[in-house]
Design an enzyme around this catalytic site. Structure first.
Site, mmCIF file in Angstrom:
data_model
loop_
_atom_site.group_PDB
_atom_site.id
_atom_site.type_symbol
_atom_site.label_atom_id
_atom_site.label_comp_id
_atom_site.label_asym_id
_atom_site.label_seq_id
_atom_site.Cartn_x
_atom_site.Cartn_y
_atom_site.Cartn_z
ATOM 1 N N ASP A 73 -6.012 4.025 1.184
ATOM 2 C CA ASP A 73 -7.120 4.003 0.605
ATOM 3 C C ASP A 73 -8.035 2.672 0.879
ATOM 4 O OD1 ASP A 73 -5.897 1.867 -0.960
ATOM 5 O OD2 ASP A 73 -5.280 3.483 -2.578
ATOM 6 N N ASP A 75 -10.485 -0.307 -0.616
ATOM 7 C CA ASP A 75 -10.893 -1.022 -1.683
ATOM 8 C C ASP A 75 -12.098 -1.745 -1.305
ATOM 9 O OD1 ASP A 75 -8.918 0.027 -3.643
ATOM 10 O OD2 ASP A 75 -7.459 -1.238 -2.314
ATOM 11 N N ASP A 153 -2.386 -10.717 -4.885
ATOM 12 C CA ASP A 153 -0.983 -11.047 -5.057
ATOM 13 C C ASP A 153 -0.513 -11.777 -3.837
ATOM 14 O OD1 ASP A 153 -1.484 -8.685 -3.686
ATOM 15 O OD2 ASP A 153 0.140 -7.443 -4.738
HETATM 16 P P1 ATP Z 1 -1.738 0.455 -1.006
HETATM 17 O O1 ATP Z 1 -3.193 1.019 -1.092
HETATM 18 O O2 ATP Z 1 -1.345 0.922 0.459
HETATM 19 O O3 ATP Z 1 -0.732 0.697 -1.976
HETATM 20 P P2 ATP Z 1 -2.970 -2.268 -1.420
HETATM 21 O O4 ATP Z 1 -2.591 -3.611 -1.070
HETATM 22 O O5 ATP Z 1 -4.390 -1.834 -1.238
HETATM 23 O O6 ATP Z 1 -1.729 -1.193 -1.003
HETATM 24 P P3 ATP Z 1 -3.856 -1.520 -4.114
HETATM 25 O O7 ATP Z 1 -3.019 -1.382 -5.201
HETATM 26 O O8 ATP Z 1 -4.832 -0.588 -3.501
HETATM 27 O O9 ATP Z 1 -2.719 -2.009 -3.015
HETATM 28 O O10 ATP Z 1 -4.759 -2.869 -4.554
HETATM 29 C C1 ATP Z 1 -5.525 -3.468 -3.547
HETATM 30 C C2 ATP Z 1 -5.631 -4.842 -3.317
HETATM 31 O O11 ATP Z 1 -5.742 -5.295 -5.053
HETATM 32 C C3 ATP Z 1 -4.360 -5.534 -2.950
HETATM 33 O O12 ATP Z 1 -4.346 -5.415 -1.614
HETATM 34 C C4 ATP Z 1 -4.484 -6.866 -3.652
HETATM 35 O O13 ATP Z 1 -5.258 -7.801 -3.043
HETATM 36 C C5 ATP Z 1 -4.740 -6.546 -5.042
HETATM 37 N N1 ATP Z 1 -3.864 -6.300 -6.098
HETATM 38 C C6 ATP Z 1 -3.540 -4.778 -6.340
HETATM 39 N N2 ATP Z 1 -2.573 -5.079 -7.408
HETATM 40 C C7 ATP Z 1 -2.591 -6.290 -7.724
HETATM 41 C C8 ATP Z 1 -1.586 -7.073 -8.421
HETATM 42 N N3 ATP Z 1 -0.859 -6.547 -9.364
HETATM 43 N N4 ATP Z 1 -1.611 -8.490 -8.505
HETATM 44 C C9 ATP Z 1 -2.695 -9.297 -7.725
HETATM 45 N N5 ATP Z 1 -3.577 -8.494 -6.721
HETATM 46 C C10 ATP Z 1 -3.319 -7.158 -6.757
HETATM 47 MG MG MG Z 2 -5.124 -0.022 -1.472
#
Ligand code: ATP
Ligand code: MG
Length: 458
Positions: A73, A75, A153
């Site tokens: 996805d 963001d 994170d």
């Molecule tokens: P994926 O979408 O592949 O699962 P992602 O890193 O994009 O991985 P998301 O859950 O979509 O994960 O979150 C987007 C972004 O928001 C992350 O890359 C991170 O920077 C931040 N983020 C998400 N969850 C957390 C958390 N629990 N603590 C801190 N930052 C977070």
């Molecule tokens: Mg994501």
């Protein structure tokens, strides 16, 4: 909230508040092109930018494109507040309590737009709140991009693609860590895990999905803090668990979760059975379910939480069902029926599985009890059941996990399924002659079923 502008740095700088370094990589210094970003994400980025706001693609979208993977996805992060975002997009929904976010909806595609987060230390209770263990219950303090980066994170997730000039802003050495395959937490690991224990699961998920190593400082505190996961609302856990096991690396993820003690707080009932009998069928079943899920995903076949949980929890169910039968003298079928409610209720305390999945999981379980009583002409009827395929798949896994009579039943069914109509009739008739047992008397069959305990979510 006031928007603080910061000077545009041209080289590495150290941020005063945290010492988190920042590096800007210009368009010709990286491999991200707009072609790799979804049309909808680009629309959102440009609309924000043309309306005078800062707009960046952030997190997994940037990270995965740099790794040569297709992002799950996209963001977006901006200095516009949720209310300002809502004014710009007709198709905008504001969501979230813990984190207030804007969802820009394009049919089935949703672009998540967050406002830069700031430091919550100085904020009041209304906008930022932690519980006794340090877990953040509310986190709606807005800030600028530098502050926002500190709240991410991992450093590899603190990468921002700027739509204004196509540069990447990398914090804490994220872009280098990505190259070296290192998962480093931003800030003090203990504190960051206490703020949000789900970060421990994210560490394992990214390590297996992206073939990266959890760096020593981030790995060390996990075993001692893993128990904090039992404090996370079960509804949030449901989504997290799906991401953990349905990303194509379930087997490796399970292994690593066990090494760090992260499986126990999520699956307490199953885990106690696994520990009781390390070489037992339940252990084999978990391995088989994980491998099976990975294979299906690699073959682009569908996976469903109904089957996943039915298979994973089959042996806890069988144990509970046998216990109830022994204690109460109920027939096996009825004892198992009661046990289904217990097992689902127990599991839903940590992971709230929606009822639309627990209902078919029950069907899959019930059919297990009918397989060995249907090695005859009843087999045709069983095959017509809409849950037959899933139930049959579980039967095969059970056969592989425990051998013995179940394996024999599984083999009979495999033959039956793989045969043509005429051969099936032969098989069914030979089963009939042998009087393949286990069937219940008419009376038993007519017995009214006990009411279902109502334990599931939704
Ligand atoms: P994926 O979408 O592949 O699962 P992602 O890193 O994009 O991985 P998301 O859950 O979509 O994960 O979150 C987007 C972004 O928001 C992350 O890359 C991170 O920077 C931040 N983020 C998400 N969850 C957390 C958390 N629990 N603590 C801190 N930052 C977070
Ligand atoms: Mg994501």
């Amino acid at each position: 909230m006031t928007e603080t502008e910061h000077p545009q740095p041209t080289a590495d700088i150290a941020l005063a508040s945290s010492g988190l370094s920042k590096q800007i990589v210009s368009r010709d210094g990286h491999t991200i092109s707009r072609k790799q970003i979804s049309e909808n994400a680009l629309k959102v980025l440009y609309r924000l930018n043309r309306s005078g706001y800062q707009a960046y693609l952030v997190g997994g979208g940037v990270r995965d494109i740099l790794l040569g993977l297709a992002p799950k996805d996209f963001d977006v992060v901006t200095n516009a507040t949720p209310e300002e975002i809502k004014k710009l997009f007709r198709n905008c929904r504001l969501v979230g309590r813990r984190f207030r976010l804007a969802h820009i909806v394009f049919g089935r595609d949703v672009i998540e737009v967050a406002t830069f987060r700031g430091h919550h230390e100085e904020a009041n209770d209304k906008i930022s709140k932690a519980n006794a263990t340090g877990r953040l219950l509310r986190d709606n303090v807005y800030g600028n991009i530098d502050e926002d980066a500190e709240r991410r994170d991992f450093t590899v997730n603190a990468l921002y693609y700027n739509i204004a000039d196509y540069s990447i802003h990398s914090y804490g050495g994220g872009i280098d860590d990505l190259e070296r395959g290192q998962l480093k937490l931003i800030g003090d690991p203990q504190k960051r895990y206490r703020e949000d224990p789900v970060r421990m699961l994210r560490a394992v998920r990214f390590a297996t999905k992206l073939s990266m190593t959890i760096d020593k400082a981030a790995a060390e505190p996990i075993p001692a803090l893993a128990h904090l996961l039992s404090d996370i609302p079960a509804a949030r856990m449901y989504e997290e668990v799906l991401k953990l096991f349905f990303s194509g690396q379930a087997k490796a993820t399970y292994q690593m979760m066990q090494e760090y003690g992260l499986f126990t707080p999520l699956f307490p009932l199953l885990d106690s059975q696994l520990k009781e009998c390390p070489k037992g069928a339940a252990n084999k079943m978990v391995q088989l379910v994980m491998a099976n899920t990975d294979t299906r995903i690699s073959e682009e076949k569908s996976v469903t939480p109904a089957f996943f949980y039915a298979a994973l929890l089959w042996y806890p169910l069988a144990q509970r069902g046998d216990d109830i039968a022994l204690e109460s003298g109920l027939p096996k079928y009825d004892a198992y029926f009661a046990a289904m409610g217990d097992v689902i209720e127990d599991q839903c305390r940590t992971i709230s599985i929606p009822r639309r999945f627990t209902a078919p999981a029950r069907d899959i379980w019930q059919m297990q009890l009918r397989f060995d009583r249907s090695l005859n002409t009843r087999a045709f009827k069983l095959m017509e059941n809409p849950k037959f395929r899933a139930a049959y798949d579980l039967l095969l896994l059970r056969g592989a996990a425990e051998g013995g009579q179940v394996a024999k039943t599984a083999t009979w069914w495999q033959q039956f399924v793989d045969s043509d109509e005429e051969q099936r009739l032969q098989l069914a008739k030979s089963g009939q002659r042998e009087g393949s047992g286990g069937g219940r008397s008419r009376n038993q069959r007519r017995r009214k079923k006990p009411r279902k305990p109502q334990a599931e979510a939704e």
